[in-house]
Design a protein around this motif. Structure first.
Motif, PDB file in Angstrom:
ATOM      1  N   ALA A 102       0.463  -1.270  -0.069  1.00 35.33           N
ATOM      2  CA  ALA A 102      -0.228  -0.162  -0.027  1.00 35.33           C
ATOM      3  C   ALA A 102       0.743   1.509   0.001  1.00 35.33           C
ATOM      4  N   GLN A 103       1.796   1.054   1.180  1.00 40.30           N
ATOM      5  CA  GLN A 103       2.858   1.943   0.672  1.00 40.30           C
ATOM      6  C   GLN A 103       3.494   2.480  -0.756  1.00 40.30           C
ATOM      7  N   ASN A 105       2.317   1.641  -3.452  1.00 39.13           N
ATOM      8  CA  ASN A 105       1.092   2.127  -4.646  1.00 39.13           C
ATOM      9  C   ASN A 105       1.348   3.845  -4.460  1.00 39.13           C
ATOM     10  N   ASN A 106       1.379   4.219  -2.790  1.00 36.72           N
ATOM     11  CA  ASN A 106       0.833   5.238  -2.481  1.00 36.72           C
ATOM     12  C   ASN A 106       2.006   6.508  -3.351  1.00 36.72           C
ATOM     13  N   ASN A 107       2.664   5.436  -3.077  1.00 37.03           N
ATOM     14  CA  ASN A 107       4.199   6.136  -2.942  1.00 37.03           C
ATOM     15  C   ASN A 107       4.778   6.603  -5.217  1.00 37.03           C
ATOM     16  N   MET A 109       1.613   6.688  -7.089  1.00 38.08           N
ATOM     17  CA  MET A 109       1.087   7.882  -7.408  1.00 38.08           C
ATOM     18  C   MET A 109       1.081   8.838  -7.169  1.00 38.08           C
ATOM     19  N   ILE A 110       2.407   9.371  -6.064  1.00 38.50           N
ATOM     20  CA  ILE A 110       2.735  10.466  -5.711  1.00 38.50           C
ATOM     21  C   ILE A 110       4.112  10.863  -7.077  1.00 38.50           C
ATOM     22  N   LYS A 113       1.501  12.028 -10.361  1.00 38.66           N
ATOM     23  CA  LYS A 113       1.345  13.478 -10.514  1.00 38.66           C
ATOM     24  C   LYS A 113       2.514  13.715 -10.451  1.00 38.66           C
TER      25      LYS A 113
END
Length: 184
Positions: A102-103, A105-107, A109-110, A113
């Motif tokens: 999850a971490q 995946n979040n990284n 996405m960041i 962007k």
């Protein structure tokens, strides 16, 4: 003079080999009472006796036997659970690896962007009149775009590693349940 030295060397070699084999040979231990400590290790293979042959069963992972699901002499079918190992640590590892995925995946996405933002800024600067912006500033934005793409690739790589670690943790958890490979 040479014969006694050679003879003693041969005896020493044979004795040392025998002692080495004695130390490293693991044999099943039968315990009458609960005299074990936590550091003791027991190798206790299960045996499935079918009509044609005998199959030795052992867990792929080491651990403490949590529950034995069959009894001596019981008929079993292929796929029946024979025993389970304590799975507290593997379950914890699966949970930690899910968090890591999850971490990552979040990284990712960041970073995606960030790449979009940097590319948008680069396009804006490139549209400006060449007299308004210096070549150094333009080159800096191009370098920022290159770095943003490198960080995006790194984030994707980190996510792939986290997913593989999660699969490995789930595989170890599944190996805590030992099933019969055939009827017996």
């Amino acid at each position: 003079m040479k014969k006694p030295i050679i003879a003693s060397f041969v005896l020493l070699l044979i004795g040392g080999s025998g002692f080495f084999l004695f130390l490293h040979y693991k044999r099943p231990i039968i315990i009458a009472q609960n005299t074990m400590t936590e550091q003791d290790e027991i190798i206790a293979p299960a045996i499935v006796d079918s009509l044609n042959d005998v199959v030795r069963i052992s867990a792929l992972q080491g651990g403490v036997v949590k529950k034995i699901h069959v009894s001596l002499g019981q008929r079993i079918k292929k796929g029946d659970v024979l025993f389970t190992l304590d799975d507290a640590m593997p379950k914890n590892n699966v949970m930690l690896n899910k968090i890591a995925v999850a971490q990552a995946n979040n990284n990712l996405m960041i970073q995606e962007k960030n790449v979009k933002r940097v590319l948008l800024q680069l396009k804006r600067i490139e549209r400006l009149d060449k007299r308004v912006i210096s070549r150094v500033e333009l080159q800096d934005k191009k370098d920022d775009a290159i770095m943003a793409n490198i960080k995006l690739e790194e984030a994707q790589y980190t996510l792939d590693i986290a997913r593989n670690n999660q699969k490995n943790a789930e595989m170890v958890l599944n190996q805590c349940t030992v099933v019969a490979p055939k009827d017996g």
